[in-house]
Design a protein around this motif. Structure first.
Motif, PDB file in Angstrom:
ATOM      1  N   ALA A   1      -9.156 -22.655  21.842  1.00 24.42           N
ATOM      2  CA  ALA A   1      -8.595 -21.800  22.882  1.00 24.42           C
ATOM      3  C   ALA A   1      -9.234 -20.243  22.526  1.00 24.42           C
ATOM      4  O   ALA A   1      -9.545 -19.846  21.499  1.00 24.42           O
ATOM      5  N   TRP A   2      -9.518 -19.641  23.624  1.00 23.91           N
ATOM      6  CA  TRP A   2     -10.201 -18.380  23.468  1.00 23.91           C
ATOM      7  C   TRP A   2      -9.869 -17.437  24.456  1.00 23.91           C
ATOM      8  O   TRP A   2      -9.879 -17.632  25.856  1.00 23.91           O
ATOM      9  N   ASN A   3      -9.358 -16.241  23.990  1.00 23.40           N
ATOM     10  CA  ASN A   3      -8.698 -15.065  25.048  1.00 23.40           C
ATOM     11  C   ASN A   3      -9.802 -14.160  25.167  1.00 23.40           C
ATOM     12  O   ASN A   3     -10.215 -13.382  24.415  1.00 23.40           O
ATOM     13  N   PRO A   4     -10.530 -13.954  26.243  1.00 20.28           N
ATOM     14  CA  PRO A   4     -11.491 -13.075  26.492  1.00 20.28           C
ATOM     15  C   PRO A   4     -11.241 -11.548  26.549  1.00 20.28           C
ATOM     16  O   PRO A   4      -9.709 -11.464  26.955  1.00 20.28           O
ATOM     17  N   PRO A   5     -11.962 -10.690  26.054  1.00 21.76           N
ATOM     18  CA  PRO A   5     -11.409  -9.376  26.261  1.00 21.76           C
ATOM     19  C   PRO A   5     -11.316  -8.824  27.695  1.00 21.76           C
ATOM     20  O   PRO A   5     -11.726  -9.602  28.721  1.00 21.76           O
TER      21      PRO A   5
END
Length: 202
Positions: A50-54
């Motif tokens: 999982a990755w939350n982009p800026p």
């Protein structure tokens, strides 16, 4: 009978060996050999995390770009500088991975837009077709590569949209200043566009 997509991959691999045979730089040949030998052994792209982009930079406008091709709905993505005084910008074709358009391609497009480029990610799979597993991604990739005529048609449409189909709010793209970048399947998109004679600057 193998698909045209597999035939294309075999053709690219053969060209790699021909290039190696002509190369004189031993380090470069070693690198190509490593790539070629690992080609068939890669089962997937590793575990997805999982990755939350800026957030989208303040200087950038970014949004989906719906379009229709041969009766099917697609949803690309564009990012461009917010600067209202800009009359023309260099354009970047961004090829998505075998997972379809994701937050990664969107983030990369925003980064390019923050540097002054108009970046467009064409959708080769169709609206809401975003594979969640390697098996599903491979199936979608094989589907698009099984018909090279359609594959090239999608690529051409992506370039055409980048050059002139992004709407009145986007800066005009300077068609003599086009670039291309791709990831995974997107890398193959870029190679095929170059092979078909598109004059990208990088």
């Amino acid at each position: 009978m193998e698909s045209d997509g597999r035939e294309l991959l075999r053709h690219i691999k053969l060209n790699m060996f021909v290039f190696m045979a002509r190369a004189r730089n031993r380090s470069f040949v070693t690198l190509l050999l490593a790539l070629a030998s690992s080609w068939d052994n890669v089962a997937g792209h590793g575990q997805q995390v999982a990755w939350n982009p800026p957030p989208v930079p303040d200087s950038v406008v970014a949004h989906d770009v719906p379009y229709t091709l041969e009766g099917q709905s697609f949803t690309g993505y564009v990012a461009f500088p917010k600067d209202p005084t800009r009359t023309a910008s260099a354009g970047v074709f961004v090829g998505h991975t075998w997972n379809g358009i994701s937050s990664m391609e969107k983030w990369r497009s925003q980064q390019l837009a923050a540097k002054g480029f108009v970046a467009f990610v064409p959708d080769l799979y169709g609206t809401n077709v975003r594979p969640k597993t390697d098996a599903a991604a491979r199936a979608e990739m094989d589907k698009i590569l099984s018909n090279l005529t359609a594959f090239y048609y999608h690529l051409n449409e992506g370039v055409d949209i980048l050059k002139s189909g992004l709407g009145p709010t986007a800066p005009k793209v300077n068609s003599s200043e086009l670039f291309a970048v791709g990831y995974c399947l997107g890398g193959q998109m870029v190679l095929e566009l170059a092979r078909r004679g598109y004059d990208f600057k990088g």
